[in-house]
Design a protein around this motif. Sequence first.
Motif, PDB file in Angstrom:
ATOM      1  N   ASP A 163       0.778  -1.039  -0.006  1.00  0.00           N
ATOM      2  CA  ASP A 163      -0.026   0.150   0.004  1.00  0.00           C
ATOM      3  C   ASP A 163       0.830   1.169  -0.008  1.00  0.00           C
ATOM      4  N   GLY A 164       2.118   1.006  -0.198  1.00  0.00           N
ATOM      5  CA  GLY A 164       2.838   2.229  -0.052  1.00  0.00           C
ATOM      6  C   GLY A 164       3.022   3.058  -1.570  1.00  0.00           C
ATOM      7  N   THR A 165       4.400   3.471  -1.707  1.00  0.00           N
ATOM      8  CA  THR A 165       4.776   3.911  -3.090  1.00  0.00           C
ATOM      9  C   THR A 165       5.567   3.443  -3.704  1.00  0.00           C
ATOM     10  N   ASP A 166       5.229   3.308  -5.013  1.00  0.00           N
ATOM     11  CA  ASP A 166       6.155   2.636  -6.150  1.00  0.00           C
ATOM     12  C   ASP A 166       7.000   3.778  -6.626  1.00  0.00           C
ATOM     13  N   VAL A 167       8.238   3.531  -6.759  1.00  0.00           N
ATOM     14  CA  VAL A 167       9.165   4.366  -7.816  1.00  0.00           C
ATOM     15  C   VAL A 167       9.585   3.771  -8.664  1.00  0.00           C
ATOM     16  N   VAL A 168       9.369   4.246 -10.080  1.00  0.00           N
ATOM     17  CA  VAL A 168       9.136   3.420 -11.114  1.00  0.00           C
ATOM     18  C   VAL A 168      10.164   4.247 -12.041  1.00  0.00           C
ATOM     19  N   PRO A 169      11.424   3.712 -12.627  1.00  0.00           N
ATOM     20  CA  PRO A 169      12.197   4.426 -13.490  1.00  0.00           C
ATOM     21  C   PRO A 169      11.423   4.799 -14.833  1.00  0.00           C
ATOM     22  N   ASP A 170      11.806   6.019 -15.475  1.00  0.00           N
ATOM     23  CA  ASP A 170      11.221   6.604 -16.691  1.00  0.00           C
ATOM     24  C   ASP A 170      11.392   5.234 -17.724  1.00  0.00           C
ATOM     25  N   GLY A 171      10.216   4.992 -18.335  1.00  0.00           N
ATOM     26  CA  GLY A 171      10.544   4.177 -19.400  1.00  0.00           C
ATOM     27  C   GLY A 171       9.937   2.680 -19.205  1.00  0.00           C
ATOM     28  N   GLU A 172       9.943   2.645 -17.928  1.00  0.00           N
ATOM     29  CA  GLU A 172       9.759   0.926 -17.476  1.00  0.00           C
ATOM     30  C   GLU A 172       8.226   0.741 -17.498  1.00  0.00           C
ATOM     31  N   THR A 173       7.774   0.033 -18.152  1.00  0.00           N
ATOM     32  CA  THR A 173       6.282  -0.257 -18.496  1.00  0.00           C
ATOM     33  C   THR A 173       6.139  -1.680 -18.142  1.00  0.00           C
ATOM     34  N   GLY A 174       4.778  -1.795 -17.669  1.00  0.00           N
ATOM     35  CA  GLY A 174       4.445  -3.195 -17.073  1.00  0.00           C
ATOM     36  C   GLY A 174       5.097  -3.631 -15.794  1.00  0.00           C
ATOM     37  N   GLU A 175       4.975  -4.922 -15.257  1.00  0.00           N
ATOM     38  CA  GLU A 175       5.255  -5.364 -14.191  1.00  0.00           C
ATOM     39  C   GLU A 175       6.677  -5.801 -14.392  1.00  0.00           C
ATOM     40  N   PRO A 176       7.757  -6.065 -13.386  1.00  0.00           N
ATOM     41  CA  PRO A 176       8.871  -6.457 -13.757  1.00  0.00           C
ATOM     42  C   PRO A 176       8.521  -8.000 -13.943  1.00  0.00           C
ATOM     43  N   THR A 177       9.590  -8.798 -14.473  1.00  0.00           N
ATOM     44  CA  THR A 177       9.426 -10.203 -14.890  1.00  0.00           C
ATOM     45  C   THR A 177       9.526 -11.048 -13.333  1.00  0.00           C
ATOM     46  N   TYR A 178      10.156 -10.660 -12.462  1.00  0.00           N
ATOM     47  CA  TYR A 178      10.381 -11.256 -11.186  1.00  0.00           C
ATOM     48  C   TYR A 178       9.166 -11.368 -10.529  1.00  0.00           C
ATOM     49  N   TRP A 179       8.115 -10.449 -10.653  1.00  0.00           N
ATOM     50  CA  TRP A 179       6.877 -10.624  -9.854  1.00  0.00           C
ATOM     51  C   TRP A 179       5.900 -11.470 -10.784  1.00  0.00           C
ATOM     52  N   ALA A 180       6.046 -11.192 -12.376  1.00  0.00           N
ATOM     53  CA  ALA A 180       4.950 -11.847 -13.039  1.00  0.00           C
ATOM     54  C   ALA A 180       5.248 -13.701 -12.605  1.00  0.00           C
ATOM     55  N   ALA A 181       6.669 -13.967 -12.331  1.00  0.00           N
ATOM     56  CA  ALA A 181       6.914 -15.249 -12.482  1.00  0.00           C
ATOM     57  C   ALA A 181       6.229 -16.000 -10.957  1.00  0.00           C
TER      58      ALA A 181
END
Length: 240
Positions: free
Chosen positions: A220-238
């Motif tokens: 429930d916190g804050t995500d800091v997502v680098p510019d140009g990163e779209t979608g969820e990282p693969t380590y979470w999708a897995a």
Amino acid sequence: MKVVVSVGGSVFVPTVSAEYVRDHAAVVEELADEGRTMGIVVGGGTTAREYIGVARDLDANEMVLDELGIAATRLNARLLTAALDTSATPSPPEDYETAGAAMRRGDVPVMGGVAPAQTTDAVAAALAEYTDADLLVYATSVSGVFDADPNEADDARKFDRLTPGELVDVIADLERTAGAAAPVDLVAAKVIERAGLRTVVLDGTDPGRIADAVRRGDHDGTDVVPDGETGEPTYWAAES
Ligand code: UTP
């Protein structure tokens, strides 16, 4: 997946108690046992504040106060190490090379502070940059990054998602506002920006929240997502 977790002193040792230390150690061990490469940085909490307060009353200068603070963070790092199994480094690494080498071996470095004139927020960001971590997690006593101190302003607004550049601007604003507490300091925010670190800032008083965030990006916190990163990282999708 390579993860650096910064455990704020106020969540790790609000008071020095076996319960808090054991609960945080259990989460670190589970995340490492599941196959992740982990690096941990521990803050100074009550111990740092008490020692710094007394030394300030004794008219010690800021360098002396910082060295006391660093000693307190390393004391807390040793406490967490005492609750971890043998995969933890036996003493807190005092530089990033030693900590990075431990992570490459598959050990878990548990660091405190490194150098005066900063906090462990910056240490965690630097360790994440040095080791090319996939994720940096700040377990703090507030539930994310707000536009004002949520303990002071009822209308403080939480950011669900920021770019690193926006994080720098928000933290710089908070630090300019007298008395406003920032959950991550400006040095750390600038390292996050220059390294493009995927970062989560969350309420870590319940260490289970750290586990959910690392395993699934669930928080429930804050995500800091680098510019140009779209979608969820693969380590979470897995994981889902
Ligand atoms: P913390 O990282 O716990 O500081 O380090 P903090 O952000 O003030 O504490 P919380 O998270 O709100 O509880 C404690 C103190 O140790 C010194 C600083 O004086 C800092 O305030 N310190 C720590 C350093 O000088 N260098 C470091 O690398 C780390």
